[in-house]
Design a protein around this motif. Structure first.
Motif, PDB file in Angstrom:
ATOM      1  N   VAL A 360       7.544  39.708 -55.786  1.00 55.85           N
ATOM      2  CA  VAL A 360       7.900  39.172 -57.088  1.00 55.85           C
ATOM      3  C   VAL A 360       6.742  38.312 -57.630  1.00 55.85           C
ATOM      4  O   VAL A 360       6.454  38.302 -58.829  1.00 55.85           O
ATOM      5  CB  VAL A 360       9.279  38.456 -57.001  1.00 55.85           C
ATOM      6  N   LYS A 361       6.027  37.653 -56.734  1.00 56.35           N
ATOM      7  CA  LYS A 361       4.845  36.887 -57.154  1.00 56.35           C
ATOM      8  C   LYS A 361       3.755  37.855 -57.642  1.00 56.35           C
ATOM      9  O   LYS A 361       3.074  37.601 -58.639  1.00 56.35           O
ATOM     10  CB  LYS A 361       4.349  36.032 -55.982  1.00 56.35           C
ATOM     11  N   GLY A 362       3.595  38.964 -56.928  1.00 54.03           N
ATOM     12  CA  GLY A 362       2.614  39.969 -57.349  1.00 54.03           C
ATOM     13  C   GLY A 362       2.952  40.514 -58.728  1.00 54.03           C
ATOM     14  O   GLY A 362       2.082  40.659 -59.593  1.00 54.03           O
ATOM     15  N   LEU A 363       4.231  40.785 -58.935  1.00 52.32           N
ATOM     16  CA  LEU A 363       4.659  41.291 -60.241  1.00 52.32           C
ATOM     17  C   LEU A 363       4.413  40.264 -61.340  1.00 52.32           C
ATOM     18  O   LEU A 363       4.027  40.611 -62.454  1.00 52.32           O
ATOM     19  CB  LEU A 363       6.170  41.568 -60.217  1.00 52.32           C
ATOM     20  N   ALA A 364       4.654  39.014 -61.010  1.00 51.23           N
ATOM     21  CA  ALA A 364       4.551  37.967 -62.040  1.00 51.23           C
ATOM     22  C   ALA A 364       3.122  37.806 -62.513  1.00 51.23           C
ATOM     23  O   ALA A 364       2.849  37.776 -63.709  1.00 51.23           O
ATOM     24  CB  ALA A 364       5.081  36.638 -61.508  1.00 51.23           C
ATOM     25  N   ASN A 365       2.167  37.682 -61.588  1.00 52.97           N
ATOM     26  CA  ASN A 365       0.803  37.407 -62.034  1.00 52.97           C
ATOM     27  C   ASN A 365      -0.282  37.795 -61.034  1.00 52.97           C
ATOM     28  O   ASN A 365      -1.396  37.276 -61.102  1.00 52.97           O
ATOM     29  CB  ASN A 365       0.643  35.929 -62.436  1.00 52.97           C
ATOM     30  N   CYS A 366       0.037  38.676 -60.107  1.00 51.66           N
ATOM     31  CA  CYS A 366      -0.959  39.169 -59.147  1.00 51.66           C
ATOM     32  C   CYS A 366      -1.601  38.046 -58.339  1.00 51.66           C
ATOM     33  O   CYS A 366      -2.728  38.177 -57.870  1.00 51.66           O
ATOM     34  CB  CYS A 366      -2.064  39.968 -59.840  1.00 51.66           C
ATOM     35  N   GLY A 367      -0.885  36.939 -58.187  1.00 53.17           N
ATOM     36  CA  GLY A 367      -1.410  35.876 -57.326  1.00 53.17           C
ATOM     37  C   GLY A 367      -2.007  34.710 -58.088  1.00 53.17           C
ATOM     38  O   GLY A 367      -2.228  34.774 -59.297  1.00 53.17           O
ATOM     39  N   HIS A 368      -2.274  33.667 -57.338  1.00 50.85           N
ATOM     40  CA  HIS A 368      -2.741  32.405 -57.918  1.00 50.85           C
ATOM     41  C   HIS A 368      -4.274  32.402 -58.023  1.00 50.85           C
ATOM     42  O   HIS A 368      -4.939  33.029 -57.199  1.00 50.85           O
ATOM     43  CB  HIS A 368      -2.267  31.279 -56.984  1.00 50.85           C
ATOM     44  N   PRO A 369      -4.846  31.694 -59.003  1.00 49.14           N
ATOM     45  CA  PRO A 369      -6.317  31.696 -59.139  1.00 49.14           C
ATOM     46  C   PRO A 369      -7.041  31.287 -57.853  1.00 49.14           C
ATOM     47  O   PRO A 369      -6.676  30.294 -57.221  1.00 49.14           O
ATOM     48  CB  PRO A 369      -6.553  30.670 -60.248  1.00 49.14           C
ATOM     49  N   TRP A 370      -8.051  32.058 -57.523  1.00 50.56           N
ATOM     50  CA  TRP A 370      -8.779  31.844 -56.260  1.00 50.56           C
ATOM     51  C   TRP A 370      -9.453  30.470 -56.198  1.00 50.56           C
ATOM     52  O   TRP A 370      -9.322  29.748 -55.209  1.00 50.56           O
ATOM     53  CB  TRP A 370      -9.842  32.949 -56.099  1.00 50.56           C
ATOM     54  N   ILE A 371     -10.162  30.091 -57.262  1.00 49.28           N
ATOM     55  CA  ILE A 371     -10.968  28.863 -57.166  1.00 49.28           C
ATOM     56  C   ILE A 371     -10.088  27.627 -56.961  1.00 49.28           C
ATOM     57  O   ILE A 371     -10.418  26.733 -56.183  1.00 49.28           O
ATOM     58  CB  ILE A 371     -11.941  28.717 -58.379  1.00 49.28           C
ATOM     59  N   GLU A 372      -8.942  27.587 -57.630  1.00 47.68           N
ATOM     60  CA  GLU A 372      -8.053  26.430 -57.458  1.00 47.68           C
ATOM     61  C   GLU A 372      -7.600  26.343 -56.002  1.00 47.68           C
ATOM     62  O   GLU A 372      -7.520  25.259 -55.422  1.00 47.68           O
ATOM     63  CB  GLU A 372      -6.784  26.532 -58.323  1.00 47.68           C
ATOM     64  N   GLN A 373      -7.312  27.503 -55.437  1.00 44.74           N
ATOM     65  CA  GLN A 373      -6.770  27.502 -54.075  1.00 44.74           C
ATOM     66  C   GLN A 373      -7.821  27.091 -53.055  1.00 44.74           C
ATOM     67  O   GLN A 373      -7.556  26.320 -52.141  1.00 44.74           O
ATOM     68  CB  GLN A 373      -6.278  28.902 -53.717  1.00 44.74           C
ATOM     69  N   VAL A 374      -9.015  27.607 -53.238  1.00 42.73           N
ATOM     70  CA  VAL A 374     -10.039  27.368 -52.214  1.00 42.73           C
ATOM     71  C   VAL A 374     -10.484  25.893 -52.253  1.00 42.73           C
ATOM     72  O   VAL A 374     -10.709  25.270 -51.207  1.00 42.73           O
ATOM     73  CB  VAL A 374     -11.177  28.394 -52.390  1.00 42.73           C
ATOM     74  N   VAL A 375     -10.541  25.331 -53.436  1.00 42.07           N
ATOM     75  CA  VAL A 375     -10.924  23.916 -53.541  1.00 42.07           C
ATOM     76  C   VAL A 375      -9.825  23.038 -52.934  1.00 42.07           C
ATOM     77  O   VAL A 375     -10.096  22.116 -52.156  1.00 42.07           O
ATOM     78  CB  VAL A 375     -11.193  23.525 -55.017  1.00 42.07           C
ATOM     79  N   LEU A 376      -8.583  23.359 -53.254  1.00 48.05           N
ATOM     80  CA  LEU A 376      -7.476  22.568 -52.706  1.00 48.05           C
ATOM     81  C   LEU A 376      -7.416  22.686 -51.182  1.00 48.05           C
ATOM     82  O   LEU A 376      -7.203  21.695 -50.474  1.00 48.05           O
ATOM     83  CB  LEU A 376      -6.155  23.046 -53.343  1.00 48.05           C
ATOM     84  N   ALA A 377      -7.663  23.899 -50.676  1.00 46.18           N
ATOM     85  CA  ALA A 377      -7.644  24.086 -49.218  1.00 46.18           C
ATOM     86  C   ALA A 377      -8.719  23.215 -48.574  1.00 46.18           C
ATOM     87  O   ALA A 377      -8.477  22.539 -47.570  1.00 46.18           O
ATOM     88  CB  ALA A 377      -7.867  25.555 -48.873  1.00 46.18           C
ATOM     89  N   ASP A 378      -9.920  23.186 -49.160  1.00 50.13           N
ATOM     90  CA  ASP A 378     -10.989  22.338 -48.618  1.00 50.13           C
ATOM     91  C   ASP A 378     -10.590  20.866 -48.675  1.00 50.13           C
ATOM     92  O   ASP A 378     -10.830  20.090 -47.751  1.00 50.13           O
ATOM     93  CB  ASP A 378     -12.274  22.521 -49.433  1.00 50.13           C
ATOM     94  N   PHE A 379     -10.004  20.512 -49.801  1.00 50.95           N
ATOM     95  CA  PHE A 379      -9.613  19.110 -50.001  1.00 50.95           C
ATOM     96  C   PHE A 379      -8.623  18.681 -48.900  1.00 50.95           C
ATOM     97  O   PHE A 379      -8.736  17.594 -48.334  1.00 50.95           O
ATOM     98  CB  PHE A 379      -8.973  18.984 -51.394  1.00 50.95           C
ATOM     99  N   ILE A 380      -7.691  19.567 -48.584  1.00 56.84           N
ATOM    100  CA  ILE A 380      -6.709  19.213 -47.543  1.00 56.84           C
ATOM    101  C   ILE A 380      -7.374  19.270 -46.170  1.00 56.84           C
ATOM    102  O   ILE A 380      -7.319  18.315 -45.397  1.00 56.84           O
ATOM    103  CB  ILE A 380      -5.496  20.178 -47.566  1.00 56.84           C
ATOM    104  N   ASN A 381      -8.065  20.389 -45.897  1.00 52.72           N
ATOM    105  CA  ASN A 381      -8.578  20.604 -44.541  1.00 52.72           C
ATOM    106  C   ASN A 381      -9.705  19.653 -44.168  1.00 52.72           C
ATOM    107  O   ASN A 381      -9.899  19.365 -42.990  1.00 52.72           O
ATOM    108  CB  ASN A 381      -9.065  22.056 -44.384  1.00 52.72           C
ATOM    109  N   ARG A 382     -10.424  19.146 -45.148  1.00 53.99           N
ATOM    110  CA  ARG A 382     -11.545  18.247 -44.819  1.00 53.99           C
ATOM    111  C   ARG A 382     -11.136  16.778 -44.941  1.00 53.99           C
ATOM    112  O   ARG A 382     -11.983  15.885 -44.970  1.00 53.99           O
ATOM    113  CB  ARG A 382     -12.757  18.600 -45.682  1.00 53.99           C
ATOM    114  N   GLY A 383      -9.823  16.536 -45.000  1.00 53.71           N
ATOM    115  CA  GLY A 383      -9.319  15.151 -44.884  1.00 53.71           C
ATOM    116  C   GLY A 383      -9.174  14.403 -46.197  1.00 53.71           C
ATOM    117  O   GLY A 383      -8.656  13.282 -46.224  1.00 53.71           O
ATOM    118  N   GLY A 384      -9.661  15.011 -47.294  1.00 56.99           N
ATOM    119  CA  GLY A 384      -9.614  14.299 -48.574  1.00 56.99           C
ATOM    120  C   GLY A 384      -8.191  14.040 -49.038  1.00 56.99           C
ATOM    121  O   GLY A 384      -7.870  12.963 -49.558  1.00 56.99           O
ATOM    122  N   PHE A 385      -7.317  15.013 -48.820  1.00 57.50           N
ATOM    123  CA  PHE A 385      -5.947  14.878 -49.324  1.00 57.50           C
ATOM    124  C   PHE A 385      -5.227  13.730 -48.611  1.00 57.50           C
ATOM    125  O   PHE A 385      -4.557  12.908 -49.250  1.00 57.50           O
ATOM    126  CB  PHE A 385      -5.208  16.205 -49.115  1.00 57.50           C
TER     127      PHE A 385
END
Ligand SMILES: Cc1ncc(COP(=O)(O)O)c(C=O)c1O
Length: 523
Positions: A360-385
């Motif tokens: 249903v997520k694929g149908l809605a918009n083929c997924g979430h924007p890549w750049i937002e996700q990768v930056v947020l993942a770094d922010f969490i994984n590198r302790g910033g969050f």
């Protein structure tokens, strides 16, 4: 006045019909801002209804900001309108022809899925910062706390290193590294043991509500919601044709007994910090709710929108952590911690829903924007969050304490709910004070924004049970501004002739009040 046709055989009361039709005419631009309306007496005579019916309809429109009633000079269409976000241009979006007859519009509104024509659907997201000098707006994160330096660094690093990702589609359920980071975050902070596979990255909790509705809601479906509840959820369920069934609240959260006869197959709750009352659902209720859902094959949507902020003791375990995730769809968001402009949140779903949600997520918009996700993942994984959360928890906690202390100093013991966590409290005004709408106006005249539950974005089913409730968000304010805001409200009330508690021996009262507060506050 434009023609107003009332239908005596309608299930709606005359007052509601008049209210709906005038509101529809205002929203459609048939009645323009600042247009003067005939007196209630004239309208009553013309429509052959009691004057009181017209007065009550006018008052309701005035309370919602559509009309301005000025004693001595009459009743006018408000300017600005609460709905002026629905411009003719945006109205074409829902393919509504602008017709000249207001009653025709009102009738259409009843025929179509009404929610798509309601201006609230946009008002929800288009709340600009008001022009109050001190604004107790319940909102997303305070932009002053945005972790700009780290964000910029991760943005530049990722776009320089792996920009090829921008040219293709990613997995509809979200990037694995972000889903892993989210799974670790909820496991550490909310005691939810979750496999990253169960995490679906969404455009905020709002999209997750839409995806779940797309899976489960259709016209025959009944959804039990806390009343009041978050308007954004209520409107989504209604937009898919669902019928809302109210669960009244008490100091333990939603009253589960009301579920028995509800016929609900979906239940939407905010157990950590009920929106808007701030009440925490008790442990007993949580277990009762889970066992009801399992017995009846229902799904619970647990919206844990502001659980990153807790000030008095650890939070109660999330529902999703209590039943091995078989009947709970857990929603989280980064809107309150990082910012709602990021439009990133997530759903954690029971295993049997992983594949349907992916699709249903694929149908809605083929997924979430890549750049937002990768930056947020770094922010969490590198302790910033983690660092960021500690910093803002402290900042919001300080403002919260200053606000409560100032309220005690100015008003004596206050009836507050929701102070233990989140970014807002609800204040139930004493019975000798004017109603919440009147206090809102008094505060506004002092340059201070406070909000009735409706204005704060809550949806109530049936007549309001909270006419004396004000929602005070504090995330936007410094402790000094919160204190100043309370002082101004107190001055305004005094000027309006309200007896607010006197202040002799301030320190004494503040100490006493703090104790009273802990007794009277719902925790
Ligand atoms: C109770 C509640 N749930 C969900 C949301 C939606 O948040 P998001 O920005 O993640 O879509 C909000 C936004 O204010 C909210 O208050």
């Amino acid at each position: 006045m434009f023609p107003l046709h009332l239908d005596p055989s309608s299930a709606l009361t005359l007052q509601t019909q008049i209210y709906e039709k005038i509101r529809a005419a205002i929203v459609a631009g048939v009645l323009r801002p600042r247009t003067s309306l005939p007196s209630s007496r004239e309208v009553a005579r013309e429509l052959k209804v009691s004057r009181n019916t017209i007065v009550l309809a006018f008052e309701r429109l005035a309370n919602e900001g559509y009309l301005k009633m000025r004693s001595g000079s009459g009743t006018f269409v408000a300017d600005p309108l609460p709905d002026d976000c629905v411009s003719p241009a945006s109205r074409t979006f829902v393919k509504v022809d602008v017709v000249s007859s207001a009653s025709a519009i009102a009738d259409r509104e009843v025929m179509h899925p009404p929610v798509l024509l309601k201006a609230e659907t946009l008002r929800m997201v288009q709340q600009g910062i008001g022009d109050h000098q001190i604004d107790f707006r319940y909102c997303s994160a305070n932009w002053r706390n945005f972790p700009l330096r780290e964000w910029r660094q991760f943005l530049i690093e990722n776009i320089s290193r792996t920009s090829a990702n921008i040219s293709g589609y990613g997995p509809p359920e979200g990037l694995l590294e972000l889903r892993q980071a989210i799974a670790e975050h909820v496991s550490a902070n909310r005691a939810i043991a979750v496999d990253p596979e169960q995490v679906i990255v969404t455009a905020g909790a709002q999209e997750a509500l839409n995806l779940v509705s797309r899976l489960f809601v259709q016209p025959s479906v009944r959804i039990a919601v806390e009343s009041p509840c978050y308007r954004g959820a209520a409107l989504v369920f209604q937009s898919y044709g669902g019928t809302l069934v109210p669960l009244p609240l008490d100091d333990q959260g939603a009253q589960i007994e009301s579920l028995e006869a509800s016929g609900a197959t979906l239940i939407y709750v905010t157990p950590s910090h009920q929106f808007p009352t701030g009440v925490t659902m008790s442990r007993r209720r949580r277990f009762e709710l889970l066992s009801w859902a399992e017995r009846n094959g229902a799904y619970i949507i647990e919206d844990d929108y502001d659980s990153d902020f807790r000030y008095d003791g650890p939070p109660l375990a999330a529902l999703a952590g209590l039943n091995h995730n078989t009947s709970v769809i857990y929603l989280g968001t980064f809107s309150k911690s990082v910012g709602s402009g990021l439009r990133t949140g997530y759903a954690i779903v029971p295993r049997q829903l992983i594949e349907p949600m992916r699709r249903v997520k694929g149908l809605a918009n083929c997924g979430h924007p890549w750049i937002e996700q990768v930056v947020l993942a770094d922010f969490i994984n590198r302790g910033g969050f983690g660092r960021h959360l500690r910093r803002i928890r402290q900042a919001y906690g300080q403002t919260r304490s200053a606000l409560l202390k100032a309220m005690n100093e100015h008003f004596g013991p206050v009836e507050i709910s929701g102070a233990a966590g989140g970014m807002h409290i609800m204040w139930t005004l004493p019975s000798n004070y004017p109603t919440a709408s009147e206090v809102l106006a008094i505060a506004a005249a002092e340059g201070v924004g406070v909000y009735t539950i409706d204005r704060a974005g809550a949806h109530e089913i049936g007549p309001t049970r909270y006419p004396r409730a004000l929602v005070l968000g504090y995330a936007l304010l410094t402790p000094k501004a919160a204190k100043e805001g309370v002082a101004r409200i107190s001055n305004g009330l005094r000027r309006a002739g309200v007896t607010v508690s006197a202040l002799p021996g301030r320190g004494e009262i503040a100490r006493k009040a703090r104790n009273d507060l802990s007794v009277r506050a719902f925790r």
